[in-house]
Design a protein around this motif. Structure first.
Motif, PDB file in Angstrom:
ATOM      1  N   HIS A   1       2.939  10.470   5.324  1.00 53.02           N
ATOM      2  CA  HIS A   1       1.565   9.974   5.159  1.00 53.02           C
ATOM      3  C   HIS A   1       1.344   8.776   6.080  1.00 53.02           C
ATOM      4  O   HIS A   1       2.143   7.853   6.101  1.00 53.02           O
ATOM      5  CB  HIS A   1       1.342   9.561   3.706  1.00 53.02           C
ATOM      6  CG  HIS A   1       0.061   8.832   3.504  1.00 53.02           C
ATOM      7  ND1 HIS A   1      -1.150   9.479   3.382  1.00 53.02           N
ATOM      8  CD2 HIS A   1      -0.222   7.501   3.447  1.00 53.02           C
ATOM      9  CE1 HIS A   1      -2.104   8.578   3.243  1.00 53.02           C
ATOM     10  NE2 HIS A   1      -1.573   7.374   3.280  1.00 53.02           N
TER      11      HIS A   1
ATOM     12  N   HIS B   1       1.601   4.564  -2.755  1.00 49.86           N
ATOM     13  CA  HIS B   1       1.721   6.019  -2.582  1.00 49.86           C
ATOM     14  C   HIS B   1       3.015   6.546  -3.204  1.00 49.86           C
ATOM     15  O   HIS B   1       3.087   7.684  -3.639  1.00 49.86           O
ATOM     16  CB  HIS B   1       1.702   6.380  -1.092  1.00 49.86           C
ATOM     17  CG  HIS B   1       0.379   6.192  -0.435  1.00 49.86           C
ATOM     18  ND1 HIS B   1      -0.804   6.588  -1.008  1.00 49.86           N
ATOM     19  CD2 HIS B   1       0.047   5.646   0.772  1.00 49.86           C
ATOM     20  CE1 HIS B   1      -1.807   6.289  -0.177  1.00 49.86           C
ATOM     21  NE2 HIS B   1      -1.320   5.710   0.900  1.00 49.86           N
TER      22      HIS B   1
ATOM     23  N   HIS C   1       0.847  -1.209   0.000  1.00 51.16           N
ATOM     24  CA  HIS C   1       0.000   0.000   0.000  1.00 51.16           C
ATOM     25  C   HIS C   1       0.883   1.261   0.000  1.00 51.16           C
ATOM     26  O   HIS C   1       0.663   2.184  -0.790  1.00 51.16           O
ATOM     27  CB  HIS C   1      -0.915  -0.035   1.233  1.00 51.16           C
ATOM     28  CG  HIS C   1      -1.713   1.212   1.478  1.00 51.16           C
ATOM     29  ND1 HIS C   1      -3.065   1.299   1.231  1.00 51.16           N
ATOM     30  CD2 HIS C   1      -1.339   2.433   1.955  1.00 51.16           C
ATOM     31  CE1 HIS C   1      -3.491   2.517   1.543  1.00 51.16           C
ATOM     32  NE2 HIS C   1      -2.453   3.236   1.994  1.00 51.16           N
ATOM     33  N   GLU C   2       1.896   1.277   0.850  1.00 46.72           N
ATOM     34  CA  GLU C   2       2.791   2.452   0.904  1.00 46.72           C
ATOM     35  C   GLU C   2       3.563   2.596  -0.405  1.00 46.72           C
ATOM     36  O   GLU C   2       3.812   3.710  -0.868  1.00 46.72           O
ATOM     37  CB  GLU C   2       3.751   2.355   2.095  1.00 46.72           C
ATOM     38  CG  GLU C   2       3.078   2.280   3.463  1.00 46.72           C
ATOM     39  CD  GLU C   2       2.039   3.351   3.721  1.00 46.72           C
ATOM     40  OE1 GLU C   2       2.206   4.489   3.217  1.00 46.72           O
ATOM     41  OE2 GLU C   2       1.037   3.058   4.400  1.00 46.72           O
TER      42      GLU C   2
ATOM     43  N   GLU D   1      -6.218   6.626  -0.571  1.00 44.58           N
ATOM     44  CA  GLU D   1      -6.174   5.395   0.218  1.00 44.58           C
ATOM     45  C   GLU D   1      -6.704   4.215  -0.592  1.00 44.58           C
ATOM     46  O   GLU D   1      -6.117   3.139  -0.619  1.00 44.58           O
ATOM     47  CB  GLU D   1      -6.994   5.534   1.513  1.00 44.58           C
ATOM     48  CG  GLU D   1      -6.343   6.426   2.533  1.00 44.58           C
ATOM     49  CD  GLU D   1      -4.928   5.977   2.855  1.00 44.58           C
ATOM     50  OE1 GLU D   1      -4.005   6.389   2.105  1.00 44.58           O
ATOM     51  OE2 GLU D   1      -4.731   5.230   3.807  1.00 44.58           O
TER      52      GLU D   1
ATOM     53  N   SER E   1      -1.235   5.634   7.044  1.00 46.36           N
ATOM     54  CA  SER E   1      -2.336   4.865   6.470  1.00 46.36           C
ATOM     55  C   SER E   1      -3.021   4.039   7.535  1.00 46.36           C
ATOM     56  O   SER E   1      -2.376   3.524   8.445  1.00 46.36           O
ATOM     57  CB  SER E   1      -1.800   3.926   5.391  1.00 46.36           C
ATOM     58  OG  SER E   1      -1.148   4.654   4.380  1.00 46.36           O
TER      59      SER E   1
HETATM   60 ZN    ZN Z   1      -2.221   5.190   2.648  1.00 48.96          ZN
END
Ligand code: ZN
Length: 296
Positions: free
Chosen positions: A103, A86, A82-83, A117, A105
């Motif tokens: 950031h 970004h 997920h990171e 997100e 999450s």
């Molecule tokens: Zn995030």
């Protein structure tokens, strides 16, 4: 660009990174990819509560922090992926830098409230489970829950994330339904499952099929918390307001502490084997492409 299109692009960007990084088999390793791109990957300090991961644009190297508090490899891989989303998705670094360069999450596939997100979650699921590896795993495994579980295992992904990807990529009819009590949270039919009849969709909040294996299972909270499972049979019309009514297997499993249940609808009978020249198999394949022909 519509929101739906942006999410599809995010998934495809994740898949492209898996392919470009040379992954020809599971598991895709997001921590290795991050390090290769000069990103430091660190475990989250215990005092940062309620955060699944973070991306910090520090000098000289950006840092990804991930939570280990669930002691769950699938959760950790998904958080790092997920990171990475970004970091790699167009527009994300700019938005994070605008907000100060750090950031945080919070976890929860498909329940994020901001568009970045959701996009990062879609990137993560495409990266960890790219379409070409998902199809290969599902094609050689068992149809239904067992095939999804074994894919989650080799991919290092959670059962829920694997189930969603299975429904998105499966070449045979497969529908996954996540429910809470007697109410549907979300459902994803595979493209060929949608062809089993008209109007194959379930709204959020629809009732779980009355008297189904899922309804009975969800009637006992101990089943869900304990990760119990159950198997039954159902008809398409038990769940959907549609014109066809083939017989389906209904497999149910409790998702543990989240209080949710995963239901998988599929049928060995509805899977066409392209290498099988047998007439019956061929007739069966024709019967459900594009529209299932048995109406019972
Ligand atoms: Zn995030």
């Amino acid at each position: 660009m519509t929101a739906k299109f942006r999410l599809r692009m995010a998934t495809q960007t994740g898949e492209k990174y898996a392919r470009d990084e040379g992954y020809r088999s599971f598991p895709v390793r997001p921590m290795d990819i991050a390090r290769k791109h000069g990103i430091l990957v660190e475990k989250k300090p215990p005092d940062m509560k309620g955060i699944s991961g973070a991306l910090i644009f520090a000098e000289p190297n950006p840092i990804i922090i991930y939570s280990t508090e669930h002691s769950n490899e699938g959760f950790e891989n998904f958080s790092v992926a997920h990171e990475l989303g970004h970091y790699f998705l167009p527009g994300h670094p700019e938005e994070i830098l605008k907000g100060g360069g750090a950031h945080m999450s919070r976890a929860g596939f498909s329940e994020g409230d901001s568009s970045i997100e959701l996009e990062a979650d879609h990137f993560a699921s495409g990266l960890l489970m790219p379409d070409y590896l998902v199809r290969e795993a599902l094609g050689s495994g068992q149809v239904g829950l067992e095939g999804i579980r074994s894919m989650a295992g080799v991919a290092g992904a959670s059962l829920t994330a694997a189930a969603i990807r299975a429904a998105e990529c499966a070449e045979f009819p497969l529908c996954i339904i996540v429910s809470e009590g007697q109410s549907v949270r979300y459902a994803f039919p595979s493209p060929s499952f949608k062809n089993l009849g008209r109007n194959i969709f379930l709204r959020k909040g629809s009732a779980v099929a009355d008297g189904s294996a899922t309804a009975v299972f969800n009637g006992d909270l101990g089943n869900i918390a304990g990760g119990g499972h159950s198997v039954g049979e159902c008809r398409l019309r038990d769940w959907f307001d549609t014109d066809r009514n083939p017989l389906l297997d209904e497999e149910v499993i409790g998702l543990g502490k989240y209080g949710l249940t995963l239901t998988v609808l599929s049928s060995e009978e509805l899977v066409a084997d392209p290498e099988d020249d047998d007439d019956d198999e061929e007739a069966l394949a024709k019967s459900w492409t594009p529209r299932f022909a048995y109406d019972r």
